[in-house]
Design a protein around this motif. Sequence first.
Motif, PDB file in Angstrom:
ATOM      1  N   GLY A 140       0.747  -1.141   0.173  1.00 34.27           N
ATOM      2  CA  GLY A 140       0.014  -0.096   0.160  1.00 34.27           C
ATOM      3  C   GLY A 140       0.815   1.072   0.282  1.00 34.27           C
ATOM      4  N   ALA A 141       1.971   1.371   0.752  1.00 31.51           N
ATOM      5  CA  ALA A 141       2.729   2.441   0.955  1.00 31.51           C
ATOM      6  C   ALA A 141       3.720   2.791  -0.252  1.00 31.51           C
ATOM      7  CB  ALA A 141       3.732   2.230   2.025  1.00 31.51           C
ATOM      8  N   MET A 142       4.040   1.712  -0.905  1.00 33.56           N
ATOM      9  CA  MET A 142       4.875   1.825  -1.974  1.00 33.56           C
ATOM     10  C   MET A 142       4.156   2.274  -3.358  1.00 33.56           C
ATOM     11  SD  MET A 142       8.168   1.234  -1.482  1.00 33.56           S
ATOM     12  CE  MET A 142       8.603   0.652  -3.085  1.00 33.56           C
ATOM     13  N   LEU A 323       1.386  17.837  -2.983  1.00 40.01           N
ATOM     14  CA  LEU A 323       2.394  17.260  -2.132  1.00 40.01           C
ATOM     15  C   LEU A 323       1.815  16.826  -0.633  1.00 40.01           C
ATOM     16  CD1 LEU A 323       5.237  16.553  -1.271  1.00 40.01           C
ATOM     17  CD2 LEU A 323       5.831  18.999  -0.553  1.00 40.01           C
ATOM     18  N   PRO A 324       1.048  17.743   0.193  1.00 41.01           N
ATOM     19  CA  PRO A 324       0.436  17.295   1.655  1.00 41.01           C
ATOM     20  C   PRO A 324      -0.235  15.932   1.295  1.00 41.01           C
ATOM     21  CG  PRO A 324       0.384  19.522   1.290  1.00 41.01           C
ATOM     22  CD  PRO A 324       0.540  19.037  -0.150  1.00 41.01           C
ATOM     23  N   GLY A 325      -1.343  15.985   0.170  1.00 41.63           N
ATOM     24  CA  GLY A 325      -1.948  14.770   0.097  1.00 41.63           C
ATOM     25  C   GLY A 325      -1.165  13.664  -0.261  1.00 41.63           C
ATOM     26  N   ASN A 326      -0.101  13.864  -0.848  1.00 41.49           N
ATOM     27  CA  ASN A 326       0.690  12.532  -1.085  1.00 41.49           C
ATOM     28  C   ASN A 326       1.422  12.015   0.216  1.00 41.49           C
ATOM     29  OD1 ASN A 326       0.741  11.809  -4.064  1.00 41.49           O
ATOM     30  ND2 ASN A 326       1.684  13.876  -4.413  1.00 41.49           N
ATOM     31  N   ILE A 327       1.930  12.923   0.974  1.00 43.12           N
ATOM     32  CA  ILE A 327       2.552  12.537   2.091  1.00 43.12           C
ATOM     33  C   ILE A 327       1.380  11.706   3.003  1.00 43.12           C
ATOM     34  CG2 ILE A 327       3.590  13.491   4.268  1.00 43.12           C
ATOM     35  CD1 ILE A 327       4.946  15.639   2.584  1.00 43.12           C
ATOM     36  N   PHE A 328       0.213  12.355   3.207  1.00 43.76           N
ATOM     37  CA  PHE A 328      -0.783  11.844   3.903  1.00 43.76           C
ATOM     38  C   PHE A 328      -0.900  10.555   3.495  1.00 43.76           C
ATOM     39  CE2 PHE A 328      -5.247  11.166   4.850  1.00 43.76           C
ATOM     40  CZ  PHE A 328      -5.561  11.380   6.171  1.00 43.76           C
ATOM     41  N   THR A 329      -1.077  10.081   2.117  1.00 46.52           N
ATOM     42  CA  THR A 329      -1.419   8.620   1.864  1.00 46.52           C
ATOM     43  C   THR A 329      -0.210   7.825   2.064  1.00 46.52           C
ATOM     44  OG1 THR A 329      -0.819   9.342  -0.366  1.00 46.52           O
ATOM     45  CG2 THR A 329      -3.171   9.398   0.106  1.00 46.52           C
ATOM     46  N   ILE A 330       0.844   8.361   1.864  1.00 49.59           N
ATOM     47  CA  ILE A 330       1.962   7.329   2.031  1.00 49.59           C
ATOM     48  C   ILE A 330       2.014   6.974   3.433  1.00 49.59           C
ATOM     49  CG2 ILE A 330       4.573   7.248   2.203  1.00 49.59           C
ATOM     50  CD1 ILE A 330       4.635   9.138  -0.064  1.00 49.59           C
ATOM     51  N   LEU A 331       1.756   8.083   4.371  1.00 51.15           N
ATOM     52  CA  LEU A 331       1.639   7.640   5.808  1.00 51.15           C
ATOM     53  C   LEU A 331       0.456   6.759   6.284  1.00 51.15           C
ATOM     54  CD1 LEU A 331       2.684  10.949   7.250  1.00 51.15           C
ATOM     55  CD2 LEU A 331       4.436   8.933   6.845  1.00 51.15           C
ATOM     56  N   LEU A 332      -0.580   6.745   5.770  1.00 50.78           N
ATOM     57  CA  LEU A 332      -1.899   6.342   6.256  1.00 50.78           C
ATOM     58  C   LEU A 332      -2.431   5.190   5.421  1.00 50.78           C
ATOM     59  CD1 LEU A 332      -3.736   9.363   7.943  1.00 50.78           C
ATOM     60  CD2 LEU A 332      -2.117   7.840   9.089  1.00 50.78           C
ATOM     61  N   MET A 333      -1.831   5.064   4.268  1.00 55.60           N
ATOM     62  CA  MET A 333      -2.334   3.983   3.445  1.00 55.60           C
ATOM     63  C   MET A 333      -2.548   2.740   4.229  1.00 55.60           C
ATOM     64  SD  MET A 333      -4.101   3.601   0.682  1.00 55.60           S
ATOM     65  CE  MET A 333      -3.598   4.989  -0.501  1.00 55.60           C
ATOM     66  N   ASP A 334      -1.479   2.110   4.672  1.00 54.54           N
ATOM     67  CA  ASP A 334      -1.440   0.797   5.150  1.00 54.54           C
ATOM     68  C   ASP A 334      -2.111   0.738   6.487  1.00 54.54           C
ATOM     69  OD1 ASP A 334      -0.049  -0.569   3.030  1.00 54.54           O
ATOM     70  OD2 ASP A 334       1.804   0.443   3.697  1.00 54.54           O
ATOM     71  N   THR A 335      -2.510   2.031   6.975  1.00 59.12           N
ATOM     72  CA  THR A 335      -3.053   1.874   8.303  1.00 59.12           C
ATOM     73  C   THR A 335      -4.491   1.793   8.246  1.00 59.12           C
ATOM     74  OG1 THR A 335      -1.029   3.142   9.436  1.00 59.12           O
ATOM     75  CG2 THR A 335      -3.159   3.013  10.707  1.00 59.12           C
ATOM     76  N   GLY A 337      -6.134   2.121   5.026  1.00 62.55           N
ATOM     77  CA  GLY A 337      -6.766   1.243   3.995  1.00 62.55           C
ATOM     78  C   GLY A 337      -7.360   2.300   2.970  1.00 62.55           C
ATOM     79  N   GLY A 338      -7.069   1.912   1.713  1.00 60.96           N
ATOM     80  CA  GLY A 338      -7.674   2.741   0.689  1.00 60.96           C
ATOM     81  C   GLY A 338      -9.021   2.979   0.500  1.00 60.96           C
ATOM     82  N   ASN A 380      -4.816   8.358  -5.330  1.00 58.70           N
ATOM     83  CA  ASN A 380      -3.694   7.445  -4.811  1.00 58.70           C
ATOM     84  C   ASN A 380      -4.553   6.265  -3.964  1.00 58.70           C
ATOM     85  OD1 ASN A 380      -1.706   9.184  -5.309  1.00 58.70           O
ATOM     86  ND2 ASN A 380      -1.353   9.781  -3.427  1.00 58.70           N
ATOM     87  N   ALA A 381      -5.779   6.642  -3.293  1.00 53.11           N
ATOM     88  CA  ALA A 381      -6.343   5.330  -2.814  1.00 53.11           C
ATOM     89  C   ALA A 381      -7.022   4.439  -3.808  1.00 53.11           C
ATOM     90  CB  ALA A 381      -7.421   5.969  -1.904  1.00 53.11           C
ATOM     91  N   LEU A 382      -7.444   5.234  -4.923  1.00 53.18           N
ATOM     92  CA  LEU A 382      -7.782   4.372  -5.859  1.00 53.18           C
ATOM     93  C   LEU A 382      -7.083   3.658  -6.846  1.00 53.18           C
ATOM     94  CD1 LEU A 382     -10.532   3.943  -7.678  1.00 53.18           C
ATOM     95  CD2 LEU A 382      -9.811   5.848  -9.234  1.00 53.18           C
TER      96      LEU A 382
END
Length: 454
Positions: A140-142, A323-335, A337-338, A380-382
Amino acid sequence: MSYEEAVEEAGFGLFHGLLLLVCGWANASDAVEILCVSFLLPTARCDLQLSSADMGLLTASIFLMMLGGYMWGYLADLRGRQRVLVISLAVNGTFGAVASLAPSFWLFLLLRFFSGVRVGGSIPVIFSYFSEFQPKMRRGAMISALATFWMAGNILAAAAWLVIPRTFLHVDLGWLDFQSWRVFVVLCSIPSLTSAFIFSLAMPESPRFLMEAGMEKEALAVFQQMYRLNHRGSRKPFPQGLSPIRQLFIGPLISRSIALLVIFYSISFYYGLWMWFPELFRRAEDGGSPCANMSQPQNLRNESCYPVKTAYMEGFVTAASNLPGNIFTILLMDTVGGKILLGSLLLSSASVFLIYVVKTKSQSLIMSCVFSGVSVISWNALDVVGTELYPTQLSSALGFFTGVGRVAAIMGNVVFGQLVDSNCAVPILLVSVLLLAGGLAALRLPGTKQMDLT
């Protein structure tokens, strides 16, 4: 040993970092190719004598990648991801560069069409290719990190303000005045061409594809390469594919497929708004909201293209707000979920509505930045959810859904082109309503957090 076990045994490290850079650059090249048209329009419209309707067709042409999405996905399942990526990236770079020499609107449109057919090949295949190398706990993070490179391409395209306003960047070819916007078109083809070169020389085929194609020795060599780069260690053994679209709409897949259709259509239609941001900012130069100066058609004959007055800096700021949205998804995607993060479509809907409501240019810029930062979370979630909802051998499924999305993108651009001079409220509010529908459809999707690829 199963495929997932072999991926886990290969480890995580240097190989995946290099893979992220290469695939990320290819993903950025797609963003550059798609978005560059919107930045050159305010200047190219004079050289090519474009009406607003013509500009709508031109911005929509790149989204004709819908014709390429399923076709390239099919070929990727049949012939291999790496080979298809090399061909599609090379085709895009070639037609993108040649388009700079087009002396007329219709030839330029035709070349952008061929470029668009290619872009539809790499977008779904890149994510399928990339995900098939990832361990389950990192996937997810990758994938989110890979999606972040879209922002890099967005920023590269927004750097048009460094090139297009430089009127000294032109060459008189006799039959063609090669203006600075044409130089920008050539520069935008470089990411695709360099990506094709790197993929052809250095990148392996997907081990998942090789295993399903019965090429066990080749797949073993790829896993060994991954293991050596990640662990500098020894070999590990492991054990040891196109489905028609109708399989997406039978059995347990039908509900998620319908939901994804709604989401892809909704989230892609907003490109009609995004591609017109530079033009909306230009028309708001004299003050007021983006719709404040829409009531009167643009006079092409009495308006000079030079010096360039378009608000490129506003486009750059809007692109950087990803940029803020991308950082947000990297940090929280695996926590989280999409599926949960797809709920940001509801916030995107609200921000688009506020773009219409606000009354000043500065307020419009602020809301455009909010929309940019929130919408990238949804994209990113999609990317993550779309990869994990279906078996990896159905990478053509992503091609199908992105194709549906490109239909929406074409419609969005055409609608904006037809209505931007008369009633821009209609397309802006339509984008808001569709994003709301997409956010509600996301509630119907199953959770995919840290699930196995099947």
